[in-house]
Scaffold this motif. Structure first.
Motif, short mmCIF file in Angstrom:
data_model
loop_
_atom_site.label_atom_id
_atom_site.label_comp_id
_atom_site.label_asym_id
_atom_site.label_seq_id
_atom_site.Cartn_x
_atom_site.Cartn_y
_atom_site.Cartn_z
N ILE A 130 48.96 -43.09 7.41
CA ILE A 130 48.44 -41.73 7.28
C ILE A 130 48.76 -41.18 5.89
CG2 ILE A 130 48.63 -39.36 8.13
CD1 ILE A 130 49.39 -40.54 10.83
N ASP A 131 47.75 -40.64 5.25
CA ASP A 131 47.94 -39.92 3.99
C ASP A 131 48.32 -38.49 4.36
OD1 ASP A 131 46.43 -37.96 1.92
OD2 ASP A 131 47.24 -39.72 0.90
N PRO A 132 49.44 -37.97 3.87
CA PRO A 132 49.88 -36.61 4.24
C PRO A 132 48.84 -35.52 3.97
CG PRO A 132 51.65 -37.77 3.12
CD PRO A 132 50.43 -38.65 3.01
N THR A 133 48.14 -35.61 2.85
CA THR A 133 47.13 -34.59 2.53
C THR A 133 45.96 -34.69 3.49
OG1 THR A 133 47.81 -34.61 0.21
CG2 THR A 133 45.66 -33.64 0.72
N ASP A 134 45.50 -35.92 3.78
CA ASP A 134 44.41 -36.09 4.75
C ASP A 134 44.79 -35.51 6.10
OD1 ASP A 134 42.78 -37.37 2.91
OD2 ASP A 134 43.12 -39.38 3.71
N LEU A 135 46.02 -35.75 6.53
CA LEU A 135 46.47 -35.22 7.82
C LEU A 135 46.44 -33.70 7.82
CD1 LEU A 135 47.73 -35.56 10.64
CD2 LEU A 135 49.97 -35.62 9.51
N LEU A 137 44.79 -31.63 5.86
CA LEU A 137 43.42 -31.12 5.75
C LEU A 137 42.64 -31.28 7.05
CD1 LEU A 137 42.47 -32.32 2.16
CD2 LEU A 137 42.81 -29.95 2.93
N GLU A 138 42.85 -32.37 7.74
CA GLU A 138 42.13 -32.58 9.00
C GLU A 138 42.62 -31.61 10.07
OE1 GLU A 138 39.03 -34.25 11.13
OE2 GLU A 138 39.49 -34.04 9.01
N VAL A 139 43.91 -31.37 10.13
CA VAL A 139 44.44 -30.36 11.06
C VAL A 139 43.84 -29.00 10.74
CG1 VAL A 139 46.52 -29.09 11.74
CG2 VAL A 139 46.59 -31.58 11.58
N LEU A 140 43.84 -28.65 9.47
CA LEU A 140 43.26 -27.37 9.05
C LEU A 140 41.79 -27.27 9.43
CD1 LEU A 140 43.63 -24.71 7.45
CD2 LEU A 140 42.99 -25.99 5.39
N ARG A 141 41.05 -28.33 9.19
CA ARG A 141 39.62 -28.35 9.49
C ARG A 141 39.38 -28.13 11.00
NH1 ARG A 141 37.99 -31.17 5.65
NH2 ARG A 141 39.11 -33.06 6.19
N LEU A 142 40.16 -28.79 11.82
CA LEU A 142 39.96 -28.66 13.27
C LEU A 142 40.37 -27.29 13.80
CD1 LEU A 142 40.95 -32.17 14.64
CD2 LEU A 142 38.67 -31.18 14.43
N ILE A 143 41.43 -26.72 13.28
CA ILE A 143 41.84 -25.42 13.81
C ILE A 143 40.98 -24.28 13.30
CG2 ILE A 143 44.23 -26.11 14.23
CD1 ILE A 143 44.84 -24.29 11.70
N GLU A 144 40.31 -24.48 12.17
CA GLU A 144 39.44 -23.43 11.64
C GLU A 144 38.02 -23.51 12.18
OE1 GLU A 144 39.66 -23.66 7.37
OE2 GLU A 144 41.37 -22.30 7.32
N SER A 145 37.71 -24.51 12.97
CA SER A 145 36.34 -24.72 13.43
C SER A 145 36.29 -24.78 14.94
CB SER A 145 35.81 -26.03 12.84
OG SER A 145 34.53 -26.30 13.36
N ASP A 146 35.23 -24.21 15.49
CA ASP A 146 34.99 -24.34 16.92
C ASP A 146 34.15 -25.58 17.21
OD1 ASP A 146 36.36 -22.04 17.55
OD2 ASP A 146 34.59 -20.78 17.36
N TYR A 147 33.76 -26.28 16.18
CA TYR A 147 32.88 -27.44 16.30
C TYR A 147 33.61 -28.70 15.86
CZ TYR A 147 29.61 -23.62 16.43
OH TYR A 147 28.97 -22.46 16.76
N PRO A 148 33.13 -29.86 16.28
CA PRO A 148 33.73 -31.10 15.80
C PRO A 148 33.67 -31.15 14.27
CG PRO A 148 32.21 -31.56 17.58
CD PRO A 148 32.05 -30.10 17.21
N ALA A 149 34.65 -31.82 13.69
CA ALA A 149 34.72 -31.93 12.24
C ALA A 149 33.49 -32.64 11.70
CB ALA A 149 35.97 -32.69 11.85
N GLY A 157 40.75 -41.82 4.64
CA GLY A 157 41.10 -42.45 5.91
C GLY A 157 40.65 -41.63 7.10
N ILE A 158 39.90 -40.54 6.86
CA ILE A 158 39.46 -39.65 7.93
C ILE A 158 38.11 -40.11 8.46
CG2 ILE A 158 38.83 -37.29 8.54
CD1 ILE A 158 40.58 -36.36 6.21
N HIS A 159 38.02 -40.24 9.75
CA HIS A 159 36.76 -40.60 10.40
C HIS A 159 36.49 -39.50 11.41
CE1 HIS A 159 37.17 -44.53 8.56
NE2 HIS A 159 38.44 -44.48 8.94
N ASN A 160 35.57 -38.62 11.09
CA ASN A 160 35.33 -37.42 11.90
C ASN A 160 34.23 -37.63 12.93
OD1 ASN A 160 37.14 -35.88 10.34
ND2 ASN A 160 35.56 -35.70 8.77
#
Length: 170
Positions: A130-135, A137-149, A157-160
């Motif tokens: 896991i890349d710390p920044t990717d982790l 950013l992905e957490v931030l993306r999911l909590i800020e959105s009501d929709y799938p990433a 390394g992110i597969h949304n």
């Protein structure tokens, strides 16, 4: 004297935004590897996240009722109940808990593994290591959105998830 470039300033602004947005979140990390739990906890706690860990899916299900996480991060390959079965069980819990966004984390990097994780109920998929920044950013993306990433960088390394085709819950 230290002089920073514009890209350094932009990176610092992004770090501040992530830090402020993640501060106080509750995240449950599920992984049979104590080292993996420790690493993910260390990364997230650096952003002010309250982290609870569980080393089995069954332990995680027990912890969820008390901890009430805002987000789940789960390994896929675990003894006993694997991550696929775990997320299916989560999606059968009460209304509040079943709606928790979830990130699958695994060393399995095949397209069919990603598709299975998404179809079972994860909204996102991160490849180990896991890349710390990717982790973050992905957490931030999911909590800020009501929709799938939405897919962003195909080289990360992110597969949304772009959609959720759920299998029957077990």
């Amino acid at each position: 004297m230290i002089v920073s470039s514009n890209s350094d300033s932009l990176h610092l602004k992004n770090d501040r935004k992530i830090f402020q947005s993640l501060d106080g979140l509750r995240i449950l990390v599920v992984d049979d590897s104590a080292d993996s739990c420790l690493l993910v906890s260390f990364i997230l706690e650096g952003y002010g996240v309250k982290v609870m860990t569980a080393t089995t899916a069954l332990e995680a299900l027990e912890v969820m009722e008390q901890f009430k996480p805002n987000l789940l991060i789960s390994d896929i390959v675990m003894p006993g109940v694997d991550g696929y079965s775990f997320i299916r069980r989560v999606r059968n819990l009460n209304l509040t808990l079943r709606a928790i966004p979830a990130i699958a984390v695994t060393a399995m990097c095949r397209e069919e593994d990603r598709n299975l994780a998404i179809s079972c109920g994860f909204q996102s998929y991160l490849s180990k290591p896991i890349d710390p920044t990717d982790l973050a950013l992905e957490v931030l993306r999911l909590i800020e959105s009501d929709y799938p990433a939405v897919p962003n960088n195909p080289n990360s390394g992110i597969h949304n998830a772009t959609h959720l085709d759920c299998l029957p819950w077990v």
